[in-house]
Motif scaffolding. Structure first.
Motif, mmCIF file in Angstrom:
data_model
loop_
_atom_site.group_PDB
_atom_site.id
_atom_site.type_symbol
_atom_site.label_atom_id
_atom_site.label_comp_id
_atom_site.label_asym_id
_atom_site.label_seq_id
_atom_site.Cartn_x
_atom_site.Cartn_y
_atom_site.Cartn_z
ATOM 1 N N PRO A 317 -4.101 1.698 -10.341
ATOM 2 C CA PRO A 317 -5.014 0.594 -10.067
ATOM 3 C C PRO A 317 -6.413 0.983 -9.588
ATOM 4 N N HIS A 370 -7.297 0.647 -15.456
ATOM 5 C CA HIS A 370 -7.071 -0.422 -16.431
ATOM 6 C C HIS A 370 -7.956 -0.263 -17.672
ATOM 7 N N ARG A 392 -0.369 -4.172 -7.813
ATOM 8 C CA ARG A 392 -1.815 -4.317 -7.793
ATOM 9 C C ARG A 392 -2.349 -4.901 -9.090
ATOM 10 N N PHE A 393 -1.499 -4.883 -10.102
ATOM 11 C CA PHE A 393 -1.930 -5.420 -11.389
ATOM 12 C C PHE A 393 -1.401 -6.828 -11.562
#
Ligand code: ADP
Ligand code: MG
Length: 679
Positions: A317, A370, A392-393
């Motif tokens: 992340p 990402h 976190r995504f």
């Protein structure tokens, strides 16, 4: 009940239908599972003079007068009496309909708590209705339903009564299964909860542990499990590449490591290796406390994919974390001949083009942020997608990575330990592996709480620590509301500390630094060229520098528990005695005080998470992943943990052995609400 019966819309006026829709009541079937919040006992009349004060009672009185007063505030005051004494009823809003209904001489039954007022016994805002003398009392408890503005309880009661009478309440659990679980029948349970028979104990009803409540809660949790499990099975239908190692790449990596795997890591590895060899996609979550050693497990999984002739992607992340992984994986694997590519948002055009080309052709392991899931990134043969710190995504981002390949295997990793029951709810569509053991030789981290009036002592402590050859992190106060302010605070903290730590090397890292600046600072810290690293929470995840054995956190009261736990997890990674100093500024609110106490007293992430759940409730717990929990109206994941366990096992059986029952169960409990799960 037939399918059409289940989905029939509520029979009522259009206006009422709209109001009901606001509380999720669309179908006749929804009414059946709209259960009372509580009950009131209107089966008895209590005499005014004998009513215990402060407890709900029903009285029957005759109105003597009804007037509107303006002082001390506008109100309607109704004086009334029964044979035993006088009662004043007060209403702080004056409805003309009330006024008309409460004219002199009217006999009413009023329900509420009697309190002592200026003129003796008083009821404020009682529920009341007009009666004739000698009117018979109801023989059942009165259910009070959760409602919305404009829908009277009596209206709901009537609608639900009708729905209940019309419904064919076929059980949604097969009989043998139901008996095995020792649960009462569905029809019986629902009828009981909507209209408990006379004499039912109110306390048991309200405590919601009557068997009928248990049945309802179980059904609700089961519906959730069925729904998530079905989504999981649907994904398996699609098939995935079979990743069977064709050489000894994994074994050679293990040979290169300076340590052996823990038995938890070996167990996890075996599970993952098994999954990867199947013709359908792995959907596995690897959970392990901070420092449990998830990275090497992921690297070994990648080795299996690579040696089977496929690519593995590893997404993290933050830039700092992704880069750290990249460097480590490159160090581990390049000497073994593995081609590793790197993709991040900060790559310059030319470098980016090269890495993209590699990703689309010969690269075997692609590490990045990402940036990996952006448009224009094409993988040649993605067989395994690894997502680190997956919480976190967002759901969409994890989906996007899955779509980059032809239904690749997925390995999700998380260091945010969540309580088991919550995990089973949130992750019912994943298989979960837990690393429940830390590598040997970790030194326990000593936690200290220090009031900010003693900040100077902390500065001295850090200095002595550095003089002994160690390094320290100093985490700035968290300013969640404003990134600009956060930046300013970080800068100010850094400048203050530069003064206070004269003679030492102080570095600063925060989220707004350019990627290469960040990289340079982290590299210098890792190499020991920086003594004290002032940082924002960018170092919260994953950062691994064994010589750094002191963590100072300013304004610790502003951080969440999992954040504090993650931050503290940055130290205690080498052979040195480690500590974490939490500086707090008073006065502390109740929640902040509880949080600091929990982090002070506990080092086990799961225990911290469990206590955190108690303070915060499940809603806020798992961040962006909302699926599951909003659907629970009656069950409580903490209190009904046993039911969650039961439901998880039953869901599997239902889907395979009794798919028709499963379908009917989902219809009954979720209906249109199942959409909520698909976000
Ligand atoms: P996390 O689970 O938090 O991602 P990491 O994978 O970063 O943990 O591992 C933390 C540290 O422990 C790393 O330095 C890693 O090399 C080391 N490590 C991992 N497994 C072992 C092991 N079995 N024995 C000793 N050290 C290990
Ligand atoms: Mg990690």
């Amino acid at each position: 009940m037939t399918a059409s019966g289940t989905s029939a819309p509520i029979r009522s006026s259009e206006a009422l239908r709209k109001k009901l829709a606001k509380i999720g009541l669309h179908r006749e079937a929804d009414l059946l599972v709209h259960l009372p919040l509580r009950y009131e006992d209107e089966t008895r009349i209590t005499q005014v003079a004998r009513a215990p004060w402060g407890e709900p009672v029903q009285v029957e009185v005759v109105v003597a007068s009804c007037e509107v007063q303006f002082r001390p505030r506008r109100q309607m005051v109704v004086r009334a009496h029964d044979d035993s004494g006088e009662l004043t009823m007060r209403f702080f809003s004056v409805y003309p309909t009330h006024q008309a209904a409460l004219s002199e001489g009217t006999r009413v039954r009023a329900f509420g708590e009697i309190r002592s007022g200026l003129f003796g016994a008083e009821m404020v805002h009682p529920r009341f209705h007009k009666v004739a003398e000698g009117e018979p009392l109801p023989s059942e408890l009165t259910p009070i339903y959760p409602s919305t503005a404009g829908v009277a309880n009596s209206a709901l009661q009537k609608l639900i009564g009708k729905a209940l009478a019309a419904a064919e309440l076929d059980d949604t659990l097969p009989d043998d299964l139901r008996q095995q679980l020792q649960l009462p029948g569905l029809a019986r349970s629902l009828r009981f909860l909507h209209r408990p028979p006379p004499g039912t104990d109110l306390d048991t009803l309200h405590a919601r542990n009557h068997p009928a409540w248990r049945r309802v809660k179980f059904d609700e949790v089961l519906a959730q499990q069925l729904s998530l499990r079905r989504a999981y099975l649907a994904r398996r239908e699609k098939g995935a590449p079979v990743l069977v190692a064709r050489d000894d790449l994994g074994a050679r990596l293990l040979d290169r490591l300076p340590f052996g795997l823990t038995s938890a890591q070996l167990r996890a590895m075996a599970e993952i290796a098994g999954d990867l060899g199947q013709p359908y996609p792995m959907q596995r979550l690897l959970q392990g406390d901070v420092g449990a050693g998830k990275t090497i497990v992921a690297a070994l999984a990648a080795c299996q994919a690579i040696s089977a002739g496929w690519q593995a992607a590893f997404m993290a992340p933050t830039e700092i974390l992704a880069e750290q992984h990249y460097l480590k994986l490159k160090d581990w694997l390049e000497p073994l001949g593995v081609r590793v590519a790197w993709l991040s948002g900060s790559l310059k055009t030319k470098a980016r083009r090269e890495q993209l080309a590699a990703t689309a052709s010969a690269a075997q392991l692609i590490v990045g942020t990402h940036a990996l899931i952006q448009e224009g990134v094409d993988f040649a043969r993605l067989g395994l997608a690894i997502v680190d710190e997956q919480h976190r995504f967002g759901v969409a981002q994890r989906l996007a990575l899955r779509k980059k390949g032809n239904n690749p295997h997925q390995l999700m990793m998380s260091a945010t330990p969540i309580p088991r029951t919550l995990a089973m709810s949130y992750y019912a569509d994943l298989d979960v592996t837990v690393l429940d053991e830390l590598p040997p030789g970790r030194t326990p981290v000593k936690t200290r709480l220090v009031a900010d009036s003693r900040r100077d002592d902390v500065v001295g402590f850090v200095r002595r620590h550095v003089e002994e050859g160690r390094q320290a992190y100093w985490v700035c106060p968290l300013i969640e509301e404003s990134e600009a302010l956060q930046l300013q605070t970080a800068q100010e903290t850094y400048e203050t500390l530069l003064g206070e730590f004269s003679g030492l090397t102080v570095g600063l890292v925060h989220g707004r630094l350019k990627a290469d600046e960040k990289q340079a600072v982290m590299a210098a810290f890792t190499a020991g060229a920086i003594d004290v690293l002032v940082a924002t929470t960018v170092i919260e995840v994953g950062v691994d520098v064994p010589n750094a054995s002191l963590m100072v956190i300013e304004h610790a009261e502003r951080f969440g528990l999992s954040q504090l736990h993650q931050l503290r997890g940055r130290v205690g990674r080498g052979q040195y005695e480690s500590s974490c100093v939490l500086i707090y500024a008073g006065p502390l609110g109740e929640v902040a005080r509880q949080r600091l106490k929990i982090i002070y007293e506990n080092s086990d992430g799961f225990e911290i998470a469990r206590q955190d759940l108690q303070i915060r409730g499940p809603g806020e717990f798992v961040g962006s992943r909302q699926s599951g929990v909003p659907l629970l109206r009656y069950a409580d994941l903490e209190m009904d943990a046993d039911l969650v366990e039961m439901a998880r096992n039953v869901a599997e059986t239902m889907l395979t052995v009794h798919p028709d029952f499963a379908e009917r169960h989902l219809q009954r409990w979720l209906g249109s609400r199942e959409e909520l799960l698909k976000s």
